[in-house]
Design an enzyme around this catalytic site. Structure first.
Site, short mmCIF file in Angstrom:
data_model
loop_
_atom_site.label_atom_id
_atom_site.label_comp_id
_atom_site.label_asym_id
_atom_site.label_seq_id
_atom_site.Cartn_x
_atom_site.Cartn_y
_atom_site.Cartn_z
N ASP A 262 73.40 -13.68 60.55
CA ASP A 262 73.71 -13.36 61.94
C ASP A 262 75.20 -13.02 61.99
O ASP A 262 75.84 -12.83 60.94
CB ASP A 262 73.31 -14.52 62.88
CG ASP A 262 74.17 -15.77 62.69
OD1 ASP A 262 75.04 -15.78 61.79
OD2 ASP A 262 73.96 -16.73 63.44
N CYS B 257 74.28 -18.03 58.15
CA CYS B 257 74.69 -18.06 59.55
C CYS B 257 75.97 -18.88 59.61
O CYS B 257 76.62 -19.08 58.58
CB CYS B 257 73.58 -18.60 60.46
SG CYS B 257 73.01 -20.27 60.11
N THR C 175 76.62 -22.15 60.14
CA THR C 175 76.52 -23.38 59.35
C THR C 175 75.47 -23.31 58.25
O THR C 175 75.47 -24.14 57.34
CB THR C 175 76.12 -24.56 60.25
OG1 THR C 175 74.85 -24.23 60.86
CG2 THR C 175 77.16 -24.82 61.33
N HIS D 85 65.81 -28.06 40.14
CA HIS D 85 64.83 -29.05 40.59
C HIS D 85 63.89 -28.54 41.67
O HIS D 85 62.72 -28.91 41.69
CB HIS D 85 65.56 -30.30 41.13
CG HIS D 85 66.18 -31.13 40.05
ND1 HIS D 85 66.66 -32.40 40.27
CD2 HIS D 85 66.42 -30.86 38.74
CE1 HIS D 85 67.15 -32.90 39.14
NE2 HIS D 85 67.04 -31.98 38.19
N ARG E 116 80.79 -20.18 58.21
CA ARG E 116 81.95 -20.83 58.83
C ARG E 116 82.30 -22.14 58.14
O ARG E 116 83.12 -22.91 58.63
CB ARG E 116 81.65 -21.09 60.32
CG ARG E 116 81.49 -19.82 61.12
CD ARG E 116 81.05 -20.09 62.54
NE ARG E 116 80.93 -18.84 63.28
CZ ARG E 116 80.14 -18.68 64.34
NH1 ARG E 116 79.41 -19.68 64.80
NH2 ARG E 116 80.09 -17.51 64.96
N ARG F 61 58.27 -32.52 35.78
CA ARG F 61 57.98 -33.41 36.91
C ARG F 61 58.27 -32.73 38.25
O ARG F 61 57.68 -33.08 39.27
CB ARG F 61 58.78 -34.71 36.78
CG ARG F 61 60.28 -34.55 36.94
CD ARG F 61 61.03 -35.84 36.61
NE ARG F 61 62.45 -35.76 36.90
CZ ARG F 61 63.36 -35.15 36.13
NH1 ARG F 61 62.98 -34.54 35.03
NH2 ARG F 61 64.63 -35.15 36.46
N HIS F 62 59.17 -31.76 38.21
CA HIS F 62 59.51 -31.08 39.47
C HIS F 62 58.36 -30.21 39.97
O HIS F 62 58.20 -30.01 41.16
CB HIS F 62 60.78 -30.24 39.29
CG HIS F 62 61.93 -31.07 38.82
ND1 HIS F 62 62.48 -32.08 39.57
CD2 HIS F 62 62.60 -31.08 37.64
CE1 HIS F 62 63.46 -32.66 38.90
NE2 HIS F 62 63.54 -32.08 37.72
C1 RB5 Z 1 75.91 -18.89 66.09
O1 RB5 Z 1 76.96 -19.16 66.94
C2 RB5 Z 1 75.56 -20.14 65.29
O2 RB5 Z 1 74.90 -21.03 66.11
C3 RB5 Z 1 74.71 -19.77 64.09
O3 RB5 Z 1 75.41 -18.88 63.29
C4 RB5 Z 1 74.28 -20.90 63.17
O4 RB5 Z 1 75.38 -21.66 62.78
C5 RB5 Z 1 73.15 -21.71 63.62
O5 RB5 Z 1 72.67 -22.61 62.91
#
Ligand code: RB5
Length: 157
Positions: free
Chosen positions: A7, A70, A72, A103, A114, A137-138
């Site tokens: 995104d 994205c 996070t 694994h 970010r 095992r995996h």
């Molecule tokens: C977008 O602002 C943010 O929410 C998205 O990039 C992501 O981190 C969501 O999990």
């Protein structure tokens, strides 16, 4: 073939990783986004996860892998793991990237644009690509994941 998507929160890192993949001679399919407009991560996670889930020309295989980014990595991993056969791993360091392949045989690597420095993220992608699934095992554990998917789809769970 590696399918890559992000995104707006992952766009900058996606471009860096795409260039690194291409410089390794890897065939990359960019599923967007391609500008900084605010977009919804499920739309891009779907494109990549669908491709990996189905495989390009048949069942999912080793050649079909994905990378999702994205802000996070959390949203992308939530969506990607809804797709049968997709094992999406949100990783934050090289050790996790290595384990994700060794694994978990993760076929989608998820990163936070970010959260990570670009140089580290490229190292993590290379580590994941170069690591080998250990099986043994995996495999028993991955088989249990497949059985759970089937049971949920069949309405047994
Ligand atoms: C977008 O602002 C943010 O929410 C998205 O990039 C992501 O981190 C969501 O999990």
């Amino acid at each position: 073939m590696i399918f890559i998507g992000s995104d707006h929160g992952g766009l900058e890192l996606k471009e860096v990783i795409k260039a690194a993949l291409i410089s390794r001679g890897i065939d990359v399919r960019d599923c967007g986004t391609d500008n900084s407009d605010s977009v919804d991560y499920p739309d891009f996670a779907e494109k990549v996860a669908r491709a990996v889930s189905r495989g390009e020309a048949g069942p999912c295989n080793e050649a079909d892998q994905g990378i999702l980014i994205c802000g996070t990595g959390i949203g992308m991993s939530i969506v990607a793991n809804k797709f049968p056969g997709v094992r999406a791993a949100l990783v934050t360091d090289e050790f996790m990237a290595q384990m994700a392949k060794q694994h978990n045989n993760a076929n989608v690597l998820v990163l936070g644009g970010r959260v990570l420095a670009a140089e580290m993220a490229v190292k993590m992608v290379n580590t994941w690509l170069d690591a080998a699934y250990e099986g043994g095992r995996h495999q028993r554990r991955l088989d249990k994941i497949s059985q759970l998917e089937e049971a949920v789809r069949g309405g047994e769970l």
